[in-house]
Design a protein around this motif. Structure first.
Motif, PDB file in Angstrom:
ATOM      1  N   VAL A   1       3.207 -12.123  -2.887  1.00  0.00           N
ATOM      2  CA  VAL A   1       1.854 -11.997  -3.088  1.00  0.00           C
ATOM      3  C   VAL A   1       1.241 -11.122  -1.986  1.00  0.00           C
ATOM      4  CG1 VAL A   1      -0.070 -13.451  -3.241  1.00  0.00           C
ATOM      5  CG2 VAL A   1       2.021 -13.972  -4.535  1.00  0.00           C
ATOM      6  N   GLU A   2       1.267 -11.374  -0.740  1.00  0.00           N
ATOM      7  CA  GLU A   2       0.737 -10.644   0.194  1.00  0.00           C
ATOM      8  C   GLU A   2       0.983  -9.162   0.261  1.00  0.00           C
ATOM      9  OE1 GLU A   2       0.396 -13.259   4.178  1.00  0.00           O
ATOM     10  OE2 GLU A   2       2.595 -12.667   3.703  1.00  0.00           O
TER      11      GLU A   2
ATOM     12  N   SER B   1      -1.869   1.746   6.285  1.00  0.00           N
ATOM     13  CA  SER B   1      -0.704   1.210   5.816  1.00  0.00           C
ATOM     14  C   SER B   1       0.465   0.545   6.700  1.00  0.00           C
ATOM     15  CB  SER B   1       0.455   2.094   5.155  1.00  0.00           C
ATOM     16  OG  SER B   1       1.398   1.609   4.510  1.00  0.00           O
ATOM     17  N   PRO B   2       0.703   0.757   7.688  1.00  0.00           N
ATOM     18  CA  PRO B   2       1.723   0.056   8.598  1.00  0.00           C
ATOM     19  C   PRO B   2       0.792  -1.321   9.113  1.00  0.00           C
ATOM     20  CG  PRO B   2       1.468   2.280   9.462  1.00  0.00           C
ATOM     21  CD  PRO B   2       0.535   2.220   8.435  1.00  0.00           C
TER      22      PRO B   2
ATOM     23  N   ILE C   1      -7.792 -11.624   2.515  1.00  0.00           N
ATOM     24  CA  ILE C   1      -8.979 -11.211   1.681  1.00  0.00           C
ATOM     25  C   ILE C   1      -8.895 -11.450   0.224  1.00  0.00           C
ATOM     26  CG2 ILE C   1     -10.963  -9.567   1.198  1.00  0.00           C
ATOM     27  CD1 ILE C   1     -10.019  -8.117   3.811  1.00  0.00           C
ATOM     28  N   LEU C   2      -7.692 -11.377  -0.273  1.00  0.00           N
ATOM     29  CA  LEU C   2      -7.394 -11.247  -1.717  1.00  0.00           C
ATOM     30  C   LEU C   2      -6.621 -12.625  -1.945  1.00  0.00           C
ATOM     31  CD1 LEU C   2      -6.321  -7.707  -2.481  1.00  0.00           C
ATOM     32  CD2 LEU C   2      -8.746  -8.933  -2.747  1.00  0.00           C
ATOM     33  N   THR C   3      -5.857 -13.178  -1.058  1.00  0.00           N
ATOM     34  CA  THR C   3      -4.853 -14.010  -1.041  1.00  0.00           C
ATOM     35  C   THR C   3      -5.368 -15.579  -0.614  1.00  0.00           C
ATOM     36  OG1 THR C   3      -3.806 -14.064   0.860  1.00  0.00           O
ATOM     37  CG2 THR C   3      -2.687 -12.819  -0.889  1.00  0.00           C
ATOM     38  N   GLY C   4      -6.415 -15.394   0.323  1.00  0.00           N
ATOM     39  CA  GLY C   4      -6.994 -16.737   0.918  1.00  0.00           C
ATOM     40  C   GLY C   4      -5.979 -17.138   2.053  1.00  0.00           C
ATOM     41  N   ASP C   5      -6.250 -18.159   2.738  1.00  0.00           N
ATOM     42  CA  ASP C   5      -5.389 -18.514   3.810  1.00  0.00           C
ATOM     43  C   ASP C   5      -4.614 -19.575   3.348  1.00  0.00           C
ATOM     44  OD1 ASP C   5      -4.445 -18.765   6.433  1.00  0.00           O
ATOM     45  OD2 ASP C   5      -5.881 -20.292   6.810  1.00  0.00           O
ATOM     46  N   LEU C   6      -3.629 -19.347   2.998  1.00  0.00           N
ATOM     47  CA  LEU C   6      -2.417 -20.718   2.461  1.00  0.00           C
ATOM     48  C   LEU C   6      -2.121 -21.401   3.824  1.00  0.00           C
ATOM     49  CD1 LEU C   6      -1.200 -21.703   0.054  1.00  0.00           C
ATOM     50  CD2 LEU C   6       0.837 -20.287   0.421  1.00  0.00           C
TER      51      LEU C   6
ATOM     52  N   ASP D   1      -0.915  -3.777  -1.120  1.00  0.00           N
ATOM     53  CA  ASP D   1      -1.061  -2.529  -1.726  1.00  0.00           C
ATOM     54  C   ASP D   1      -2.454  -2.480  -2.467  1.00  0.00           C
ATOM     55  OD1 ASP D   1       1.387  -1.990  -1.052  1.00  0.00           O
ATOM     56  OD2 ASP D   1       2.262  -2.700  -2.950  1.00  0.00           O
ATOM     57  N   LYS D   2      -3.046  -3.785  -3.122  1.00  0.00           N
ATOM     58  CA  LYS D   2      -4.307  -3.525  -3.562  1.00  0.00           C
ATOM     59  C   LYS D   2      -5.332  -2.834  -2.645  1.00  0.00           C
ATOM     60  CE  LYS D   2      -7.538  -4.034  -6.300  1.00  0.00           C
ATOM     61  NZ  LYS D   2      -8.021  -2.935  -7.389  1.00  0.00           N
TER      62      LYS D   2
END
Length: 192
Positions: free
Chosen positions: A95-96, A116-117, A72-77, A101-102
């Motif tokens: 980056v993931e 978290s897990p 959602i934050l990184t996009g699909d690389l 964490d964000k």
């Protein structure tokens, strides 16, 4: 106080997968995550019922739902970029982790430990293996569907994903591919 975790998760539908490929049908990470959840559940259930696995099908489904949440934050690389070399792969994993964490910070503190897990993919190795197999199986199914629609752009990806699935050497995966995968190559009329 307002928390934005679920509102952000709902935006998964705006992030398309297979960005380097010509698609007859676009696929977003929300659709993909749903399919991975269904496949993870199925693989865990097959593993338990047929091969004595102890992987919990419910946890497998949950893990499948959240396995790409950080995107959602990184996009699909795209995979060819993500795994091009070890330095890029490790940098993307970092980056993931930051993105995970964000995302977790957008939940009330008392829920963060429970999520978290799944969001960080810090799971029991057997459970993680099932989700990774379901993720690869989902990619292979996408390739089969594109080929069925006449899109030869996915020919090499179909072969590569099939080889990766075969290399996993998981009896529950082999069982799924023998008994359920052929249906994905059929038309609607043939399925009935």
């Amino acid at each position: 106080m307002s928390y934005n975790f679920f509102a952000l998760l709902a935006r998964m539908k705006y992030i398309d997968r297979w960005g380097l490929m010509r698609n007859t049908q676009t696929e977003n990470i929300q659709e993909h995550s749903h399919q991975v959840a269904v496949l993870s559940h199925a693989l865990a259930l097959i593993g338990r019922e047929k091969f004595g696995s102890t992987v919990d099908p419910g946890k497998a489904a949950i893990a499948g739902l959240y396995h790409d949440a950080s995107e959602i934050l990184t996009g699909d690389l795209p995979t060819p970029v993500k795994y091009d070399n070890p330095a890029i792969k490790e940098a993307y994993k970092a980056v993931e982790r930051v993105a995970a964490d964000k995302l977790l910070s957008l939940l009330p503190q008392e829920f963060q430990e429970e999520f978290s897990p799944y969001v960080r993919e810090e799971l029991d190795p057997q459970l993680l293996r099932v989700v990774k197999a379901a993720d690869k199986l989902s990619a292979h199914i996408k390739c089969l569907e594109e080929l069925k629609a006449g899109n030869l752009e996915f020919k090499l990806a179909a072969r590569q994903t099939r080889e990766a699935l075969d290399a996993m050497e998981m009896p529950e995966l082999d069982y799924f591919m023998k008994h359920f995968l052929p249906g994905f190559e059929l038309t609607l009329d043939e399925l009935q």
